[in-house]
Write a protein that holds these residues in place. Structure first.
Motif, PDB file in Angstrom:
ATOM      1  N   ASP A   1       0.736  -1.485  -0.019  1.00  0.00           N
ATOM      2  CA  ASP A   1       0.414   0.449   0.206  1.00  0.00           C
ATOM      3  C   ASP A   1       1.192   1.396  -0.114  1.00  0.00           C
ATOM      4  OD1 ASP A   1      -2.453  -1.254  -0.016  1.00  0.00           O
ATOM      5  OD2 ASP A   1      -2.895  -0.936   1.897  1.00  0.00           O
ATOM      6  N   CYS A   2       2.040   1.156   0.148  1.00  0.00           N
ATOM      7  CA  CYS A   2       3.328   2.424   0.738  1.00  0.00           C
ATOM      8  C   CYS A   2       3.760   2.300  -0.722  1.00  0.00           C
ATOM      9  CB  CYS A   2       3.836   2.680   1.454  1.00  0.00           C
ATOM     10  SG  CYS A   2       3.335   2.229   3.165  1.00  0.00           S
TER      11      CYS A   2
ATOM     12  N   SER B   1       2.813   7.582  -2.600  1.00  0.00           N
ATOM     13  CA  SER B   1       2.186   7.623  -2.004  1.00  0.00           C
ATOM     14  C   SER B   1       1.752   9.942  -2.644  1.00  0.00           C
ATOM     15  CB  SER B   1       3.442   8.550  -1.163  1.00  0.00           C
ATOM     16  OG  SER B   1       4.250   8.360  -2.052  1.00  0.00           O
TER      17      SER B   1
ATOM     18  N   PRO C   1      -2.875   5.073  -1.657  1.00  0.00           N
ATOM     19  CA  PRO C   1      -1.776   3.497  -2.111  1.00  0.00           C
ATOM     20  C   PRO C   1      -2.508   3.428  -3.695  1.00  0.00           C
ATOM     21  CG  PRO C   1      -3.740   3.550  -1.231  1.00  0.00           C
ATOM     22  CD  PRO C   1      -3.661   5.094  -0.810  1.00  0.00           C
TER      23      PRO C   1
ATOM     24  N   ASN D   1      -0.948  -2.351  -5.774  1.00  0.00           N
ATOM     25  CA  ASN D   1      -1.226  -2.741  -4.405  1.00  0.00           C
ATOM     26  C   ASN D   1      -2.158  -4.087  -4.457  1.00  0.00           C
ATOM     27  OD1 ASN D   1      -3.509  -1.354  -4.111  1.00  0.00           O
ATOM     28  ND2 ASN D   1      -3.396  -0.517  -2.717  1.00  0.00           N
TER      29      ASN D   1
ATOM     30  N   HIS E   1       2.639   1.885   7.856  1.00  0.00           N
ATOM     31  CA  HIS E   1       1.031   2.110   7.948  1.00  0.00           C
ATOM     32  C   HIS E   1       0.648   3.111   8.380  1.00  0.00           C
ATOM     33  CE1 HIS E   1      -2.284  -0.419   7.980  1.00  0.00           C
ATOM     34  NE2 HIS E   1      -2.689  -0.408   9.181  1.00  0.00           N
TER      35      HIS E   1
ATOM     36  N   GLN F   1       1.142   6.544   6.863  1.00  0.00           N
ATOM     37  CA  GLN F   1      -0.542   6.419   6.184  1.00  0.00           C
ATOM     38  C   GLN F   1      -1.712   6.491   6.671  1.00  0.00           C
ATOM     39  OE1 GLN F   1      -0.966   2.842   3.499  1.00  0.00           O
ATOM     40  NE2 GLN F   1      -0.160   4.357   1.421  1.00  0.00           N
TER      41      GLN F   1
END
Length: 481
Positions: A87-88, A91, A94, A274, A429, A432
């Protein structure tokens, strides 16, 4: 036309927005074509490696209860944190955010400061360690083929000593050629071949172990708690070996170091990168856990508390010699591909940084175009040729000086597992999602991180102790007795 000149400038910068069309992605780079299937092939190539061969030994140290439990725990932790890392890749969002091409860039986007440097040291130090480890393992497998034939011809009681050094040189020569592959995007075919090889030798190892268990005769001695103090080992040896076994299992799931680079090969939609990467991770980790359980548990059942550190090259099996030879050739071929998966991020980091620092230096940024019959044009960079060749040679020389398989695996796994697989994904995480301190989710994520840190510490201690023991009486560049 540009083809009239053999020398062209290689561009490390993104294409201008005006050039963006169906052949380019939203960042102006050449359109990515990877899918979750190619992503899972890269993961399987990275994960099912030399680590699988030491799992029977690791289960023997931990026993029937702790062994499978530790395997399952590491597989869950690895998958869980890999979904956070996936998911990173972009940025701050995601799905629609800016792409980050390397692990360091991801850390820079979400955490910044000194953590970027710490990430770089952990990641590239780990990658260098893995390439050295794979050089060692590939040579051990090549030596095992020669020794297997020797045992078959002269009997099992003959020493059949063979030096690893010539085989490390052969492996290095192959890597020098393959290292000229420009980047990850051109590696899919090699990863698929390597994944097939890994399935082949893991299946052979499991099959031989099952045959040994089912063959009757004296059954190997196993225990719920593994090797027995006072019978197999002393009290202190049991502790150190347990620590080292945890490190071996941690290494067996190491692919966080290349996850971002693998994700950067996936096409944007549908599904988004992702989601495709999470699916690839699920397939990759599930497949490897299945094989690990088989190799570790069936291997332990076959050999018991005397399981060798590498059950295909440690001569737990002598016959059928041709099948063991084939399995070891599969290991060597797989490690040829796995070496490239792990060294490509190092190559690209050094080359991109050099190009940014010396953009007008034609030795660094220039390419010669060569026409390969049947393969089209292939770009050769003089800097790439010199730098990548030097890297392969240096790693091979280090491998010749320190050819300790199990201890080396454990140390690499312990040193990289916490920062790269647990700490950075969890911290990013939290950043985020903008989690509040001391909230329920924040608290249990921190507890998981600290628990894994303690695991890494004890595993590193066990591996260092093992290396110290291996160094006693060792002479570099000589065949073991």
């Amino acid at each position: 036309m540009e083809k009239k000149s053999m020398f062209i400038e290689q561009s490390f910068t993104d294409h201008k927005s005006g050039d963006m069309n169906k052949n380019f992605d939203d960042d102006g780079r050449e359109k990515r074509t990877g899918t979750w299937m190619t992503g899972s092939a890269h993961i399987i190539t990275a994960v099912i490696g030399s680590g699988v061969l030491s799992l029977a030994w690791a289960i023997a140290q931990l026993g029937w209860v702790a062994g499978p439990a530790v395997l399952m725990a590491f597989s869950f932790i690895t998958y869980f944190t890999s979904t956070m890392l996936a998911d990173c890749y972009r940025s701050p969002d995601p799905v629609t955010g800016k792409r980050n091409y390397t692990y360091m860039e991801v850390v820079r986007s979400y955490l910044g400061g000194r953590k970027v440097m710490l990430c770089g040291l952990a990641q590239y130090g780990n990658l260098i360690g893995i390439t050295i480890g794979y050089t060692i393992t590939a040579s051990i497998s090549m030596v095992a083929v020669k020794r297997s034939n020797c045992f078959h011809k002269n009997g099992h009681n003959v020493k059949c000593s063979t030096s690893n050094t010539p085989f490390m040189i052969i492996f290095a020569c192959i890597q020098i050629v393959l290292s000229q592959i420009p980047n990850f995007h051109n590696l899919s075919w090699l990863s698929i071949l390597a994944a097939v090889m890994s399935f082949s030798y893991a299946s052979i190892g499991v099959g031989l172990s099952i045959a040994k268990v089912a063959g009757g005769g004296v059954h190997a001695r196993t225990a719920l708690t593994g090797v027995t103090v006072g019978v197999d080992v002393t009290g202190s040896e049991k502790v150190w070996r347990t620590f080292q076994a945890v490190g071996d299992i941690a290494f067996a799931y190491a692919y966080s170091t290349v996850l971002i680079e693998i994700q950067d090969t996936l096409k944007a939609s549908p599904p988004s990168e992702n989601k495709a990467m999470k699916r690839a991770s699920l397939v990759g980790v599930s497949t490897t856990t299945f094989f690990y359980m088989l190799c570790g548990c069936v291997g332990y059942a076959a050999f018991g508390n005397n399981a060798p550190g590498n059950f295909l090259t440690g001569f737990g099996f002598y016959e059928p010699f041709w099948l063991i030879d084939f399995a070891n050739v599969c290991i060597a071929v797989h490690l040829v591909g796995a070496y490239q998966v792990f060294c490509q991020p190092i190559f690209q980091f050094v080359e991109s940084q050099s190009a940014k620092r010396w953009p007008d230096n034609k030795f660094i940024t220039g390419e010669y175009k060569m026409n390969i019959p049947g393969g089209g044009d292939f770009g050769i960079s003089l800097f790439r040729l010199v730098w990548r060749t030097s890297y392969v040679v240096v790693t091979a020389v280090v491998a010749m000086i320190f050819p300790f398989f199990n201890d080396f695996l454990g140390l690499i796994g312990a040193a990289s597992f916490w920062p790269l697989t647990v700490y950075f994904p969890i911290e990013m995480h939290i950043a985020q999602k903008k989690m509040k301190k001391f909230s329920f989710t924040w608290t249990w994520l921190k507890i998981l991180s600290w628990a894994c840190f303690l695991v890494s510490l004890v595993a590193a201690a066990g591996s260092v102790q093992g290396l110290i023991q291996s160094l006693k009486g060792f002479k570099p560049f000589q065949a073991p007795e």
